[in-house]
Structure formats: structure tokens, C-alpha cells
Design a protein around this motif. Sequence first.
Motif, short mmCIF file in Angstrom:
data_model
loop_
_atom_site.label_atom_id
_atom_site.label_comp_id
_atom_site.label_asym_id
_atom_site.label_seq_id
_atom_site.Cartn_x
_atom_site.Cartn_y
_atom_site.Cartn_z
N ALA A 42 -26.42 -58.95 -5.81
CA ALA A 42 -27.60 -59.48 -5.12
C ALA A 42 -28.17 -58.49 -4.12
CB ALA A 42 -27.25 -60.79 -4.41
N SER A 43 -27.55 -57.31 -4.00
CA SER A 43 -28.03 -56.31 -3.05
C SER A 43 -28.11 -54.95 -3.75
CB SER A 43 -27.11 -56.22 -1.83
OG SER A 43 -25.80 -55.84 -2.24
N PRO A 44 -28.97 -54.06 -3.28
CA PRO A 44 -29.15 -52.77 -3.95
C PRO A 44 -27.88 -51.91 -3.97
CG PRO A 44 -30.93 -53.19 -2.40
CD PRO A 44 -29.89 -54.22 -2.15
N HIS A 45 -27.01 -52.12 -2.99
CA HIS A 45 -25.84 -51.26 -2.84
C HIS A 45 -24.55 -51.97 -3.22
CE1 HIS A 45 -28.64 -48.59 -0.82
NE2 HIS A 45 -28.92 -49.54 0.07
N TRP A 46 -24.63 -52.94 -4.12
CA TRP A 46 -23.45 -53.72 -4.46
C TRP A 46 -22.33 -52.86 -5.03
CZ3 TRP A 46 -21.43 -53.81 -9.32
CH2 TRP A 46 -22.25 -53.41 -10.38
N ALA A 47 -22.68 -51.86 -5.85
CA ALA A 47 -21.66 -51.04 -6.49
C ALA A 47 -20.92 -50.19 -5.45
CB ALA A 47 -22.28 -50.15 -7.56
N GLU A 48 -21.67 -49.60 -4.51
CA GLU A 48 -21.05 -48.78 -3.47
C GLU A 48 -20.11 -49.59 -2.59
OE1 GLU A 48 -24.24 -47.00 -1.30
OE2 GLU A 48 -25.34 -46.53 -3.14
N ARG A 49 -20.45 -50.87 -2.41
CA ARG A 49 -19.66 -51.73 -1.52
C ARG A 49 -18.65 -52.59 -2.29
NH1 ARG A 49 -24.90 -53.71 2.06
NH2 ARG A 49 -25.34 -51.66 3.02
N GLY A 50 -18.48 -52.30 -3.56
CA GLY A 50 -17.48 -53.03 -4.34
C GLY A 50 -17.75 -54.51 -4.44
N LEU A 51 -19.03 -54.89 -4.43
CA LEU A 51 -19.45 -56.29 -4.55
C LEU A 51 -18.97 -57.13 -3.36
CD1 LEU A 51 -21.11 -57.49 -7.01
CD2 LEU A 51 -19.01 -58.69 -7.62
N ALA A 52 -18.61 -56.48 -2.26
CA ALA A 52 -17.99 -57.19 -1.13
C ALA A 52 -18.90 -58.26 -0.54
CB ALA A 52 -17.58 -56.18 -0.05
N PHE A 66 -16.03 -58.59 -13.83
CA PHE A 66 -16.55 -57.90 -12.65
C PHE A 66 -15.53 -56.91 -12.09
CE2 PHE A 66 -13.90 -60.68 -10.10
CZ PHE A 66 -13.71 -59.98 -8.91
N SER A 67 -14.25 -57.16 -12.37
CA SER A 67 -13.19 -56.31 -11.80
C SER A 67 -13.21 -54.90 -12.38
CB SER A 67 -11.82 -56.94 -12.03
OG SER A 67 -11.52 -57.06 -13.41
N PHE A 68 -13.87 -54.69 -13.52
CA PHE A 68 -14.01 -53.34 -14.05
C PHE A 68 -15.00 -52.53 -13.23
CE2 PHE A 68 -12.34 -55.58 -17.76
CZ PHE A 68 -11.32 -54.72 -18.13
N ALA A 69 -15.89 -53.22 -12.51
CA ALA A 69 -16.85 -52.54 -11.65
C ALA A 69 -16.40 -52.50 -10.20
CB ALA A 69 -18.21 -53.23 -11.74
N ALA A 70 -15.75 -53.58 -9.73
CA ALA A 70 -15.39 -53.70 -8.32
C ALA A 70 -13.90 -53.45 -8.06
CB ALA A 70 -15.77 -55.08 -7.81
N GLU A 108 -8.40 -55.42 -7.10
CA GLU A 108 -7.92 -56.01 -5.85
C GLU A 108 -8.69 -57.27 -5.44
OE1 GLU A 108 -5.12 -55.32 -4.28
OE2 GLU A 108 -4.80 -53.92 -5.95
N PRO A 109 -10.03 -57.27 -5.50
CA PRO A 109 -10.73 -58.53 -5.20
C PRO A 109 -10.33 -59.65 -6.15
CG PRO A 109 -12.27 -56.68 -5.17
CD PRO A 109 -10.98 -56.16 -5.72
#
Length: 326
Positions: free
Chosen positions: A15-25, A65-69, A72-73
Motif C-alpha cells: 500500500a506504499s511506494p517503498h513496501w519492498a525496501e521496508r519488508g512490507l512492515a 508474501f514471505s518470498f518478497a518480505a 521472519e514476519p
Amino acid sequence: MLSVFFTVDTEAHPASPHWAERGLADEIRRDIDGVTPKGEFGAFYQADILKSHGLQGVFFVEALFSFAAGVEPLKRIVGGVLERGHEVGLHLHPEWLHRAPQVSVLPGKEGRAMRLFSEDDQTTLIARGVEQLNKAGVPKVHSFRAGGYSANFDTLRALSRNGVSYDSSHNFCYFGQTCSLETDELLLQPRQIDGVYEFPVSYFEDWPGHFRHAELCACSFGEMRSALLRAWREGWHSFVIVSHSFELIKRVSVNGSPAGVPDRTVIRRFNKLCEFLAANPDKFRTATFAGFDLESLTARPYTKPLPGFLPNTIWRFAEQAYRRMV
């Protein structure tokens, strides 16, 4: 006694432009944890309230989603559900294939719905999802629901090939949209199909010729109570209710970042539903697929959908209008 399956599709979406950099946090914080300025109302809140009433739920956790993030989450989500005494089933949204192409489970392939993939490709998707849940701490995956109910009969055969015994993707109200599990006769109660026991999402007729599935945010408490009691009186075996990890919040964006506010109407419905189920142990028992007794299934046919009760539907219209205003 009616077996009630309270199921929670547990998922987060970019939902945010930087989701990948932030690990979908940020998305996990909102969509899974349900963080709001007034507290948390996500998956763990639902798990805690169910447990406090002596009830069990089935949390279908999205695993791709865990393959991208990272795993651990996923471990944190799975651990939080399991330690509260509930079942973790598998949930898959294959749009993650194009969101993380560098680690794709099916290189060069993508699609938003399970039914768009071949049986072999669905077998691979499910196998990798099961592997991720195993890594996250689920010893055995018993159940599955396709994201958006987007299953077809290849999905059931793929589940059988992976040793997953139960599916709950059949949703009559999504036929002609995403769900391709149409049967010759109405599927109102569990049935074995292609090696898998299909547990359809329950639904009822809310006005003549129109049907509504039993989702927490889509039904008033009165409608849910009436449908449950009618199913019990008619001797139904099971009743499947749908929720989501973000069902009890309104998802918004603040300064470009995902955020949430409590949805007091749905929170109230959820708590009243738990109180109702706990207060009627002679009529209802919450069930999981992991502990399911196949011998309890009967061959009795059910051919007529549950009827609604107009005053309950009118109350839902009023509630939904209020929700939109606030």
C-alpha cells in the motif's frame, strides 16, 4: 450440534511506494496487526477474543508474501496464532509472483487468481506455500482457501496431490466473478470432491433472489445469529464464517503510509458473535480442520439455502450507512 468454522484470511497487501525496501512492515502493521491510534484490532485481537470465550478459529495465512518480505514476519504471524490455540491453514494470493519476480515460485509466470494456473502450476504454488508455513512453525497444513475464493477443480486436485485434505474456497456469492467451483447441485454442506473435502462458505437469502455470504463485515449480528440458529434447527453439519485480519479496522492512508482506524460497528458485531456462540454450547461448537472428525459428516442432502429475516437486513442497511458516515 452445529460445527461453526470461524475463518480469518490473514494477509497484507502493498500500500506504499517503498513496501519492498521496508519488508512490507507498514502493511503488516496495519493489515495483520490492525494497529490504530486506539489499539490493535487485527488477527491477534481476534485470536485473543476467540480464546477468551473458549472458541477456536482457523487462520488462513497468506504465505507467498514471505518470498518478497522474508520468512521472519511469517514466523511471527504463525507463532502468534498457534500460541493462542488456533489452527493455521494456507492462503495464497498468486499476484505475489509479479511483485517479487526475482524470487518467483513460477519464473516467468504470473496471474491474480489460482484458477488461471494449470493444475501442475497450482500444485507447485501450494507446495511452496506449505513449505513456507512449515518453515514458520506449522507442523502439518490441513486446510486451504484461495485468495479471493479464486479456486477451480484443478485447485482441489492440486491440494490432494500436496496432502492438504480440506478446502474452503467455494463461495456461491462469488460465482461468475472469481470462484470457479460451480457444482451441478447447490453445495451447502461439506462434500468430498476430487480427493478433498470442500467446506463451502455459508450464505443466506437476504431478500428474494439475492444471497449474502456469512462475512463479519458484510452481515449484521442479527443476520448472523438468525442464520446460525436456522442452520442448527435444520440439522446442518457445519457453518463457515469469513473474516479477515483487517476486518475490524478501516484501512486508510496517512501521508502516503498505510494506517488504520477502528471499525466500531464490526468490532461490536465480532464481540457479540463470540458471546453468542459461547453462551450456546448446546447448539454450537467452534471447529478446526486440524481436529475435524470425518465420521461426523452425514450424507443427508441439503438443497435449499438458508432464508433471511427482513428486519435484520434492514438493520444492516442502517448500520452500513452509519459506518460510512463515521
